[in-house]
Design a protein around this motif. Structure first.
Motif, PDB file in Angstrom:
ATOM      1  N   PHE A  42       0.796  -1.214   0.000  1.00  0.00           N
ATOM      2  CA  PHE A  42       0.000   0.000   0.000  1.00  0.00           C
ATOM      3  C   PHE A  42       0.833   1.271   0.000  1.00  0.00           C
ATOM      4  N   THR A  43       1.747   1.441   0.992  1.00  0.00           N
ATOM      5  CA  THR A  43       2.444   2.726   1.051  1.00  0.00           C
ATOM      6  C   THR A  43       3.424   2.899  -0.110  1.00  0.00           C
ATOM      7  N   THR A  44       3.972   1.807  -0.643  1.00  0.00           N
ATOM      8  CA  THR A  44       4.797   1.942  -1.838  1.00  0.00           C
ATOM      9  C   THR A  44       3.945   2.410  -3.011  1.00  0.00           C
ATOM     10  N   ARG A 150      11.548   3.821  -0.707  1.00  0.00           N
ATOM     11  CA  ARG A 150      11.785   4.794  -1.769  1.00  0.00           C
ATOM     12  C   ARG A 150      11.961   6.220  -1.241  1.00  0.00           C
ATOM     13  N   ASN A 151      11.267   6.552  -0.142  1.00  0.00           N
ATOM     14  CA  ASN A 151      11.282   7.936   0.330  1.00  0.00           C
ATOM     15  C   ASN A 151      11.656   8.062   1.803  1.00  0.00           C
ATOM     16  N   ARG A 152      12.351   7.078   2.347  1.00  0.00           N
ATOM     17  CA  ARG A 152      12.565   7.051   3.800  1.00  0.00           C
ATOM     18  C   ARG A 152      13.362   8.272   4.278  1.00  0.00           C
ATOM     19  N   THR A 153      14.361   8.740   3.526  1.00  0.00           N
ATOM     20  CA  THR A 153      15.116   9.925   3.934  1.00  0.00           C
ATOM     21  C   THR A 153      14.267  11.177   3.815  1.00  0.00           C
ATOM     22  N   ALA A 232      21.673  -5.595   2.382  1.00  0.00           N
ATOM     23  CA  ALA A 232      20.920  -6.730   1.840  1.00  0.00           C
ATOM     24  C   ALA A 232      19.430  -6.444   1.712  1.00  0.00           C
ATOM     25  N   THR A 233      18.999  -5.195   1.917  1.00  0.00           N
ATOM     26  CA  THR A 233      17.557  -4.945   1.962  1.00  0.00           C
ATOM     27  C   THR A 233      16.861  -5.258   0.639  1.00  0.00           C
ATOM     28  N   LEU A 257      10.245  -2.257  -6.968  1.00  0.00           N
ATOM     29  CA  LEU A 257       9.961  -0.851  -6.674  1.00  0.00           C
ATOM     30  C   LEU A 257      10.030  -0.594  -5.174  1.00  0.00           C
ATOM     31  N   ALA A 258       9.487  -1.521  -4.394  1.00  0.00           N
ATOM     32  CA  ALA A 258       9.467  -1.357  -2.946  1.00  0.00           C
ATOM     33  C   ALA A 258      10.865  -1.421  -2.343  1.00  0.00           C
ATOM     34  N   ALA A 259      11.798  -2.075  -3.022  1.00  0.00           N
ATOM     35  CA  ALA A 259      13.150  -2.257  -2.488  1.00  0.00           C
ATOM     36  C   ALA A 259      14.099  -1.121  -2.853  1.00  0.00           C
ATOM     37  N   GLU A 260      13.691  -0.215  -3.745  1.00  0.00           N
ATOM     38  CA  GLU A 260      14.561   0.893  -4.141  1.00  0.00           C
ATOM     39  C   GLU A 260      14.665   1.905  -3.003  1.00  0.00           C
ATOM     40  N   ARG A 261      15.888   2.229  -2.624  1.00  0.00           N
ATOM     41  CA  ARG A 261      16.103   3.110  -1.475  1.00  0.00           C
ATOM     42  C   ARG A 261      16.363   4.542  -1.912  1.00  0.00           C
TER      43      ARG A 261
END
Length: 278
Positions: A42-44, A150-153, A232-233, A257-261
């Motif tokens: 959902f949030t991704t 994707r947008n954690r920072t 390893a995320t 897509l969800a794994a892209e930092r």
């Protein structure tokens, strides 16, 4: 028992962390912002939608879909379909595909495609986990932020900006959606989701790096999980139970897509029932 005396309420900590609706009820009293994590998917999906200029209204799946349709009609939007159908769905890839943007779905960059877009301005997105939680949290009267890897920072930086506006100690609740119980398990149960733990920990890590380090033990453990496994995320998210399930259903791109930092600086915030890019 009050929120300040509940041993599971984490009330004395600036950054709190818990799981699901029950966990949210424990840690949200007294907070100034909530960060919601439901990485798959959902949030991704909300973040990718915002990257491409689409607002998302969260909705509990299977609950009052006539109400969802009415909300969509009132706001000039549409109700999301089922994964695999044409148009926007709970699949994050569907929001990237709807824009007609060239290249891989969800490519990093500023919001909006480079060419004509077929994406609706607003999508009502039913979801049993993140959508239901967001719909529930929307009545709190505080910002509810959709977070993904994707947008954690960007999420951490927005929280610091909100803290500066607040002008005082700023309390943050990070809520991981987890997953509904799988077939054969007790109905209504919550399954641990490593992808949500890693994203929650990644947000805490970004906050700590910016000086917001008064974390509850629960938040500190999530942060340590991310820090210890940071290299390893991508593998862990795509190889998790949820990631494998998506791959087997033909939606491996959603897990990627969800794994892209830190792929975007877009921060969707829930106001008046709608996540919009801020």
């Amino acid at each position: 028992m009050s929120a300040t005396t509940d041993p599971f309420g984490q009330a004395k900590y600036q950054v709190r962390f818990d799981w699901g609706a029950a966990g949210a009820d424990r840690i949200v009293p007294g907070v100034h912002a909530v960060v919601l994590v439901d990485a798959l998917s959902f949030t991704t999906a909300v973040v990718v939608a915002a990257e491409h200029g689409t607002a998302v209204a969260p909705w509990p799946s299977g609950d009052d879909l006539d109400g969802a349709a009415a909300f969509a009609a009132e706001h000039g939007g549409v109700v999301a379909g089922q994964r695999g159908e044409a148009g926007p769905t709970l699949s994050p890839s569907s929001f990237a595909a709807a824009t007609g943007a060239p290249g891989s779905p969800g490519a990093p960059g500023a919001p909006g495609p480079s060419g004509p877009s077929d994406a609706p301005p607003l999508v009502v997105l039913p979801s049993p986990n993140g959508g239901a939680l967001a719909h529930r949290l929307g009545v709190l009267g505080v910002p509810v932020i959709a977070a993904s890897m994707r947008n954690r920072t960007a999420v951490a930086e927005r929280l610091l900006a909100l803290q500066a506006e607040h002008g005082d100690r700023f309390m943050i609740a990070i809520v991981a959606a987890g997953e509904q119980a799988i077939a054969g398990e007790e109905p209504g149960g919550l399954r641990f989701a490593i992808e949500d733990l890693l994203v929650a920990g990644a947000v805490v890590d970004a906050l700590v790096a910016r000086g917001v380090d008064h974390t509850s033990p629960e938040a500190a453990v999530a942060c340590a999980a991310f820090e210890g496994l940071a290299r390893a995320t991508r593998h862990l998210i795509t190889a998790s139970g949820s990631g494998v399930e998506l791959r087997e259903r033909g939606f491996a791109a959603d897990a990627l897509l969800a794994a892209e930092r830190d792929a975007t600086d877009v921060v969707p915030i829930l106001y008046d029932g709608v996540f919009r890019a801020q």
